[in-house]
Structure formats: structure tokens, C-alpha cells
Design an enzyme around this catalytic site. Sequence first.
Site, short mmCIF file in Angstrom:
data_model
loop_
_atom_site.label_atom_id
_atom_site.label_comp_id
_atom_site.label_asym_id
_atom_site.label_seq_id
_atom_site.Cartn_x
_atom_site.Cartn_y
_atom_site.Cartn_z
N ARG A 34 12.58 3.23 8.55
CA ARG A 34 11.32 3.21 9.29
C ARG A 34 11.05 1.86 9.93
O ARG A 34 10.42 1.78 10.99
CB ARG A 34 10.17 3.63 8.37
CG ARG A 34 10.31 5.10 7.95
CD ARG A 34 9.07 5.64 7.28
NE ARG A 34 9.31 6.99 6.78
CZ ARG A 34 8.40 7.73 6.18
NH1 ARG A 34 7.18 7.25 5.99
NH2 ARG A 34 8.69 8.94 5.74
N ASP A 140 -7.87 10.96 8.41
CA ASP A 140 -6.57 10.44 8.02
C ASP A 140 -6.48 9.02 8.55
O ASP A 140 -7.20 8.65 9.49
CB ASP A 140 -5.43 11.30 8.60
CG ASP A 140 -4.15 11.17 7.79
OD1 ASP A 140 -3.85 12.07 6.97
OD2 ASP A 140 -3.44 10.15 7.95
#
Length: 281
Positions: A34, A140
Site C-alpha cells: 500500500r 466513515d
Amino acid sequence: MNDTKHLHDRVKKILYSLTGITLAENKDIMIANRLHKLKRDTKFTGGDLEALLDSIENGNNTTEFINSFTTNKTHFFRECFHFEDLRDRVLPTFAQSGNQIKMYCSASSTGEEPYSMAMTVMEAREKLGKSINASIIATDIDTNVLQFAANGVYRFSKSSKEFPDWIKPPKYFKRRVEKNLANEEILIKVKDEIKKMITFKVMNLNDPSYPYKKEEFDVVFCRNVLIYFSVQDQQMILKKLFSHLKIGGTLYLGHSENPHDLINYVQRIGQNIFVKTKDVH
């Protein structure tokens, strides 16, 4: 190897400082992948990965960094017994009283959970033959998944077992014609009557306080998100959420989560289903 460990420790430290999320020790391959993807996606040209982390610590690309390291595993009607409880126990009370039901989804990810809540409301309306005035706030920390959720377009396989028997997807989704998908798959888009029940917002559960009133919500879904926080932070998050839940309101937790210190303030009425019985003083 030490350089890699130092780099990964920095990622964990920055992620914790920005979000409160704790990455487990066995996540090294995920972190490496990532981090390289983040460097490509941000078109960072200021040096190596250490320099990228320096830049993030200086306040650059923090949103992209957070989006890279948050996990978004979800599907429609996950742990379906919670939605059945909402349909059969919670919603009939509001259909009877005519009072508005306010619900909060604390980690909405790509939207499957709040849309499942909204579909459950629609099913209860039909089953009971009564109007139910419902609103859902879904938050979120990841801005990418919130945009995906707001768009409400999903891949759907006709052989999918994702929806329970009591949900018929064509009632709630429009089919979209799309080329280049596998034979079994179609694209489906959430209908507007479902969308208008939900407000999507960016929020970090690790913030010191939440922008809601005391005892604002009748239902709080906090499922499969606490596991990304330390036990101490889990307790703090639950305490904050609990203050926004009405007495008599329902808290739904994920299968591997528990109410910690709140156990004396709730009645457990099902599998990770808790009803608030009193306030924490």
C-alpha cells in the site's frame, strides 16, 4: 530489514496519530504494497518512501494516506440476524408510535451496511402496512469509500447468496447495462427512495467528540470496526457512541466485539445485540 521495520513502524505511528487505528504486527506485506501504491497514486517525486512519510507528517496527502490504510471488507446484510432483529423487534414499535427512528452506522465503508438498514426499513413498512419515518447517518473516515457509497453502484452476480430470502434486489436496485462484465455479473444501482433515507458523512471514530446530540439515536450499528483499535481506544469509542444512544435504544456490535465496560449499562438480548438500560455517569 531494519530499514523496512523502521519504515513500517513509522506508517503505524502516523496512522495511529491520524486515525487511532492500530495495525497488527503481521501486516508487513500489506503495508509495503500500500505504501508503494500510495507513492504511485500521489505521483510523489520528492524522494524515497521515507521522504514520502516525511511529507505526510508535514500534512501533505494525509487523506490519501488514511484511505490507503483503512480496510473496507463488507457486504450486504452481513450478520443478517441483526437486520432481522431490526425488522421484527425494533421497527414495529416505531410503526406503532409514529415517532421518527434515527439510526447511526458508524463505519459505513462502501455503503452496503447502511443500504441494508434502509432496505430493512422498507421491508418492515410493507410487512406492517404502516409508515415508518426513518433517517440514517452513515460515516466513515475513508473519503473514497464514502463517494462509492453515495454513488450506490455495485457489481451483482445472479448466483450471489448475499441477499437473504426476504429481500428481492429488483425492488431496491435498478439494473445498469454495462459491457465487459463477466456473464454472471451485472451492475446494479440503489434506487433513490433508499438513498434519500441516508446521509453520508466523513468522520473519525477516534475524534475526541462526535457532532451529535446526547441520546440522539434509537439504533447504533458499530460492527467489525472496533477490532482495528486498541482495547483502550475501543472502550473510549463505545463510551462516546453510547452517550448518543437513547435509553431503550439498540447497539449492534460485530461478531468478535463486546461492550467492555458498558456491560452493566445494557441488556444483552441476542447475538451481540444490546439494549441500553441506563446512562453512564
